[in-house]
Design a protein around this motif. Structure first.
Motif, PDB file in Angstrom:
ATOM      1  N   VAL A  26      -0.496   8.550 -22.609  1.00 28.78           N
ATOM      2  CA  VAL A  26       0.450   7.782 -23.488  1.00 28.78           C
ATOM      3  C   VAL A  26       0.087   6.418 -23.927  1.00 28.78           C
ATOM      4  O   VAL A  26      -0.540   5.508 -22.465  1.00 28.78           O
ATOM      5  N   LEU A  27      -0.542   5.793 -25.062  1.00 27.11           N
ATOM      6  CA  LEU A  27      -0.355   5.027 -25.542  1.00 27.11           C
ATOM      7  C   LEU A  27       0.487   3.916 -25.240  1.00 27.11           C
ATOM      8  O   LEU A  27       1.258   4.359 -26.533  1.00 27.11           O
ATOM      9  N   TYR A  28       0.827   2.861 -25.097  1.00 26.89           N
ATOM     10  CA  TYR A  28       1.492   1.609 -25.293  1.00 26.89           C
ATOM     11  C   TYR A  28       1.408   0.180 -26.228  1.00 26.89           C
ATOM     12  O   TYR A  28      -0.220   0.192 -25.489  1.00 26.89           O
ATOM     13  N   PHE A  29       1.806  -0.319 -26.490  1.00 32.10           N
ATOM     14  CA  PHE A  29       1.960  -1.498 -27.385  1.00 32.10           C
ATOM     15  C   PHE A  29       2.549  -2.158 -27.392  1.00 32.10           C
ATOM     16  O   PHE A  29       3.956  -1.683 -27.398  1.00 32.10           O
ATOM     17  N   MET A  30       2.484  -3.469 -27.567  1.00 31.24           N
ATOM     18  CA  MET A  30       3.588  -4.285 -27.829  1.00 31.24           C
ATOM     19  C   MET A  30       2.697  -5.616 -28.219  1.00 31.24           C
ATOM     20  O   MET A  30       1.832  -6.201 -29.031  1.00 31.24           O
ATOM     21  N   LYS A  31       3.429  -6.130 -30.033  1.00 35.82           N
ATOM     22  CA  LYS A  31       2.929  -6.944 -31.027  1.00 35.82           C
ATOM     23  C   LYS A  31       3.910  -7.936 -31.200  1.00 35.82           C
ATOM     24  O   LYS A  31       4.847  -7.953 -31.289  1.00 35.82           O
ATOM     25  N   LYS A  32       3.405  -8.862 -32.062  1.00 34.74           N
ATOM     26  CA  LYS A  32       4.143 -10.149 -32.105  1.00 34.74           C
ATOM     27  C   LYS A  32       3.465 -11.044 -33.046  1.00 34.74           C
ATOM     28  O   LYS A  32       2.246 -11.259 -32.935  1.00 34.74           O
ATOM     29  N   VAL A  33       3.713 -11.243 -33.699  1.00 33.52           N
ATOM     30  CA  VAL A  33       3.360 -12.724 -34.691  1.00 33.52           C
ATOM     31  C   VAL A  33       3.605 -13.630 -34.948  1.00 33.52           C
ATOM     32  O   VAL A  33       5.206 -14.595 -34.655  1.00 33.52           O
ATOM     33  N   ILE A  34       3.080 -15.127 -34.652  1.00 30.88           N
ATOM     34  CA  ILE A  34       3.124 -16.266 -34.196  1.00 30.88           C
ATOM     35  C   ILE A  34       2.626 -17.700 -35.234  1.00 30.88           C
ATOM     36  O   ILE A  34       1.540 -16.395 -36.019  1.00 30.88           O
ATOM     37  N   THR A  35       2.936 -18.181 -35.101  1.00 27.96           N
ATOM     38  CA  THR A  35       2.117 -19.445 -36.537  1.00 27.96           C
ATOM     39  C   THR A  35       1.977 -20.228 -35.523  1.00 27.96           C
ATOM     40  O   THR A  35       1.775 -20.804 -35.172  1.00 27.96           O
ATOM     41  N   SER A  77      -0.828 -21.149 -40.676  1.00 27.40           N
ATOM     42  CA  SER A  77      -1.272 -19.644 -40.865  1.00 27.40           C
ATOM     43  C   SER A  77      -0.156 -18.728 -39.709  1.00 27.40           C
ATOM     44  O   SER A  77       0.298 -19.440 -38.778  1.00 27.40           O
ATOM     45  N   SER A  78      -0.547 -17.749 -40.092  1.00 30.45           N
ATOM     46  CA  SER A  78       0.164 -16.409 -38.859  1.00 30.45           C
ATOM     47  C   SER A  78      -0.893 -15.344 -38.255  1.00 30.45           C
ATOM     48  O   SER A  78      -1.954 -15.370 -38.900  1.00 30.45           O
ATOM     49  N   ASP A  79      -0.743 -15.362 -37.286  1.00 26.16           N
ATOM     50  CA  ASP A  79      -1.271 -14.313 -36.306  1.00 26.16           C
ATOM     51  C   ASP A  79      -0.995 -13.377 -35.888  1.00 26.16           C
ATOM     52  O   ASP A  79      -0.225 -13.920 -35.623  1.00 26.16           O
ATOM     53  N   LEU A  80      -1.516 -12.192 -36.222  1.00 31.89           N
ATOM     54  CA  LEU A  80      -0.699 -10.785 -35.366  1.00 31.89           C
ATOM     55  C   LEU A  80      -1.340 -10.418 -34.243  1.00 31.89           C
ATOM     56  O   LEU A  80      -2.363 -10.080 -34.329  1.00 31.89           O
ATOM     57  N   ILE A  81      -0.465 -10.629 -32.982  1.00 33.66           N
ATOM     58  CA  ILE A  81      -1.330 -10.235 -31.680  1.00 33.66           C
ATOM     59  C   ILE A  81      -0.499  -9.043 -31.158  1.00 33.66           C
ATOM     60  O   ILE A  81       0.245  -8.870 -31.453  1.00 33.66           O
ATOM     61  N   THR A  82      -1.591  -8.360 -30.698  1.00 34.62           N
ATOM     62  CA  THR A  82      -1.289  -6.652 -30.606  1.00 34.62           C
ATOM     63  C   THR A  82      -1.784  -6.758 -28.967  1.00 34.62           C
ATOM     64  O   THR A  82      -3.021  -6.335 -28.968  1.00 34.62           O
ATOM     65  N   ILE A 117      -0.640 -15.651 -25.737  1.00 36.33           N
ATOM     66  CA  ILE A 117      -0.211 -17.131 -26.534  1.00 36.33           C
ATOM     67  C   ILE A 117      -0.156 -18.579 -26.051  1.00 36.33           C
ATOM     68  O   ILE A 117      -0.802 -19.973 -26.602  1.00 36.33           O
ATOM     69  N   GLU A 118       0.364 -18.692 -25.046  1.00 36.41           N
ATOM     70  CA  GLU A 118      -0.191 -20.227 -24.027  1.00 36.41           C
ATOM     71  C   GLU A 118      -1.228 -20.509 -24.067  1.00 36.41           C
ATOM     72  O   GLU A 118      -2.045 -21.690 -25.106  1.00 36.41           O
ATOM     73  N   PHE A 119      -1.950 -19.506 -23.473  1.00 37.24           N
ATOM     74  CA  PHE A 119      -4.250 -19.929 -23.349  1.00 37.24           C
ATOM     75  C   PHE A 119      -4.094 -20.319 -25.380  1.00 37.24           C
ATOM     76  O   PHE A 119      -4.971 -21.035 -25.680  1.00 37.24           O
ATOM     77  N   LYS A 120      -3.894 -19.405 -26.447  1.00 35.82           N
ATOM     78  CA  LYS A 120      -4.052 -20.046 -27.602  1.00 35.82           C
ATOM     79  C   LYS A 120      -4.108 -21.749 -27.755  1.00 35.82           C
ATOM     80  O   LYS A 120      -4.470 -21.883 -28.771  1.00 35.82           O
ATOM     81  N   HIS A 121      -2.819 -22.021 -27.553  1.00 37.37           N
ATOM     82  CA  HIS A 121      -1.719 -23.306 -28.147  1.00 37.37           C
ATOM     83  C   HIS A 121      -3.261 -24.407 -27.464  1.00 37.37           C
ATOM     84  O   HIS A 121      -2.920 -25.061 -27.888  1.00 37.37           O
ATOM     85  N   ASP A 122      -3.208 -24.369 -25.989  1.00 43.49           N
ATOM     86  CA  ASP A 122      -3.345 -25.045 -25.697  1.00 43.49           C
ATOM     87  C   ASP A 122      -5.320 -25.113 -25.755  1.00 43.49           C
ATOM     88  O   ASP A 122      -5.891 -25.824 -25.807  1.00 43.49           O
ATOM     89  N   ALA A 123      -6.151 -23.924 -26.231  1.00 40.99           N
ATOM     90  CA  ALA A 123      -7.529 -23.808 -26.621  1.00 40.99           C
ATOM     91  C   ALA A 123      -6.875 -24.369 -28.292  1.00 40.99           C
ATOM     92  O   ALA A 123      -7.917 -25.672 -28.911  1.00 40.99           O
ATOM     93  N   GLU A 124      -6.444 -24.389 -29.094  1.00 39.44           N
ATOM     94  CA  GLU A 124      -5.882 -25.115 -30.235  1.00 39.44           C
ATOM     95  C   GLU A 124      -5.731 -26.936 -29.933  1.00 39.44           C
ATOM     96  O   GLU A 124      -6.023 -27.186 -31.049  1.00 39.44           O
ATOM     97  N   ARG A 157      15.738 -14.289 -34.547  1.00 40.31           N
ATOM     98  CA  ARG A 157      16.298 -16.208 -35.146  1.00 40.31           C
ATOM     99  C   ARG A 157      15.601 -16.720 -36.319  1.00 40.31           C
ATOM    100  O   ARG A 157      16.244 -17.397 -37.579  1.00 40.31           O
ATOM    101  N   GLN A 158      14.113 -15.934 -36.037  1.00 32.49           N
ATOM    102  CA  GLN A 158      13.693 -15.856 -38.288  1.00 32.49           C
ATOM    103  C   GLN A 158      14.377 -16.105 -39.278  1.00 32.49           C
ATOM    104  O   GLN A 158      14.619 -16.474 -39.834  1.00 32.49           O
ATOM    105  N   LEU A 159      14.689 -14.297 -38.712  1.00 29.88           N
ATOM    106  CA  LEU A 159      15.943 -14.165 -40.107  1.00 29.88           C
ATOM    107  C   LEU A 159      16.862 -14.684 -39.975  1.00 29.88           C
ATOM    108  O   LEU A 159      17.519 -15.679 -41.378  1.00 29.88           O
ATOM    109  N   MET A 160      18.154 -15.912 -38.978  1.00 31.90           N
ATOM    110  CA  MET A 160      18.626 -15.824 -39.406  1.00 31.90           C
ATOM    111  C   MET A 160      18.201 -17.691 -39.573  1.00 31.90           C
ATOM    112  O   MET A 160      19.548 -18.082 -40.607  1.00 31.90           O
ATOM    113  N   LEU A 161      16.919 -18.082 -38.880  1.00 29.60           N
ATOM    114  CA  LEU A 161      16.899 -20.039 -39.969  1.00 29.60           C
ATOM    115  C   LEU A 161      16.157 -18.922 -41.289  1.00 29.60           C
ATOM    116  O   LEU A 161      16.900 -19.988 -41.819  1.00 29.60           O
ATOM    117  N   GLU A 162      15.700 -18.494 -42.148  1.00 30.31           N
ATOM    118  CA  GLU A 162      15.680 -18.013 -42.961  1.00 30.31           C
ATOM    119  C   GLU A 162      17.325 -17.869 -43.966  1.00 30.31           C
ATOM    120  O   GLU A 162      17.455 -18.231 -44.564  1.00 30.31           O
TER     121      GLU A 162
END
Length: 286
Positions: free
Chosen positions: A72-81, A86-91, A117-124, A203-208
């Motif tokens: 079985v292949l499992y996946f989880m993805k998320k879009v971060i700003t 700009s936006s990135d898609l993490i999978t 995500i934490e690691f990427k923010h620290d790198a930025e 939450r994003q849809l609610m904010l929009e």
């Protein structure tokens, strides 16, 4: 490792950013047990479909080839700003035997996602440092540590992982645990993790929607202001019209009075010239 270890360990895991592979993990001991399956090729074939779908967490059944071992292949993805807008898609993708506990897999997926995500923010935040590239490469160590740590603690956490979930193995212990709740009353940990991942999207849809309502409110306020201005202008126009009407009435009255006065004056002159001024004596006494 024996074939029974397929039920407790991941075979393969990878993290991609915008469909580009950045970090991979492969259990070289388990790969021969599944006929040296090319996990990277499988992920490459399925990644386009995964990233184009709206599902944030899911699974895809796959086959190991001639040995016909189901995986079985499992996946989880998320879009971060990012900080630049700009936006990135993490999978995050894993491949494992169907009997590996689903909650264990989802816990690994989520921890890898959150850590990256934490690691990427620290790198930025430290992007001006000269060793940024070296630090980005360090995440593979974190990824391996997360997988190994969760697998090592699988036995001690088996009751937590098994609570409310069901496996295909049909073990008595799992049956006893899941039997505490009826099928209609079970709270599946997989559903809890999925709901947690979907909260950000909701939450994003609610904010929009809130922004749209605020924007609509601004437009309504603008219309109200325009209506007030039109009402004020109408009131001013009405007052000015009444003033002009009053002035015209006064002017007309003055004109009539002047005409009447002029008529009486002419009549007086005519009568006075015939009967005598000032009291018409000739006509009265004659």
């Amino acid at each position: 490792m024996s074939s029974s270890d397929l039920h407790k360990h991941l075979i393969y895991a990878t993290l991609t950013l915008n469909s580009t592979t950045h970090y991979t993990y492969e259990n070289h001991t388990l790969v021969p047990l599944v006929n040296n399956l090319s996990c990277s090729e499988i992920v490459s074939q399925e990644l386009g479909l995964i990233n184009s779908s709206k599902t944030l967490v899911g699974s895809i059944p796959i086959s190991s080839g001639s040995m016909n071992i189901k995986l079985v292949l499992y996946f989880m993805k998320k879009v971060i700003t990012n900080s630049d807008g700009s936006s990135d898609l993490i999978t995050v993708v894993t491949i494992s035997h169907p009997n590996v506990n689903k909650t264990l897999i989802l816990a690994i997926l989520k921890k890898i996602m959150d850590k990256y995500i934490e690691f990427k923010h620290d790198a930025e935040a430290n992007k001006h440092h000269s060793d940024q590239t070296a630090k980005l490469g360090e995440f593979k160590l974190y990824m391996n540590q997360i997988i190994k740590f969760e697998e090592m603690n699988y036995d001690s956490n088996s009751r937590i992982y098994s609570y409310g979930s069901s496996n295909r193995s049909g073990d008595d212990e799992d049956t006893e645990t899941t039997g505490l709740l009826s099928n209609s009353e079970q709270i599946n940990p997989n559903q809890l993790l999925l709901a947690h991942e979907e909260v950000d999207e909701v939450r994003q849809l609610m904010l929009e929607n809130i922004n749209k309502l605020l924007s609509r409110g601004d437009k309504i306020n603008s219309l109200v202001d325009q209506t007030d201005r039109l009402t004020t202008s109408s009131s001013v126009f009405q007052k000015r019209a009444q003033q002009i009407k009053r002035k015209m009435w006064i002017s007309k009255t003055k004109f009539i009075l002047i005409l009447v006065g002029t008529g009486f004056l002419l009549l007086y002159i005519l009568l006075g010239s015939s009967c005598g001024f000032p009291l018409f004596d000739h006509c009265i006494h004659g």
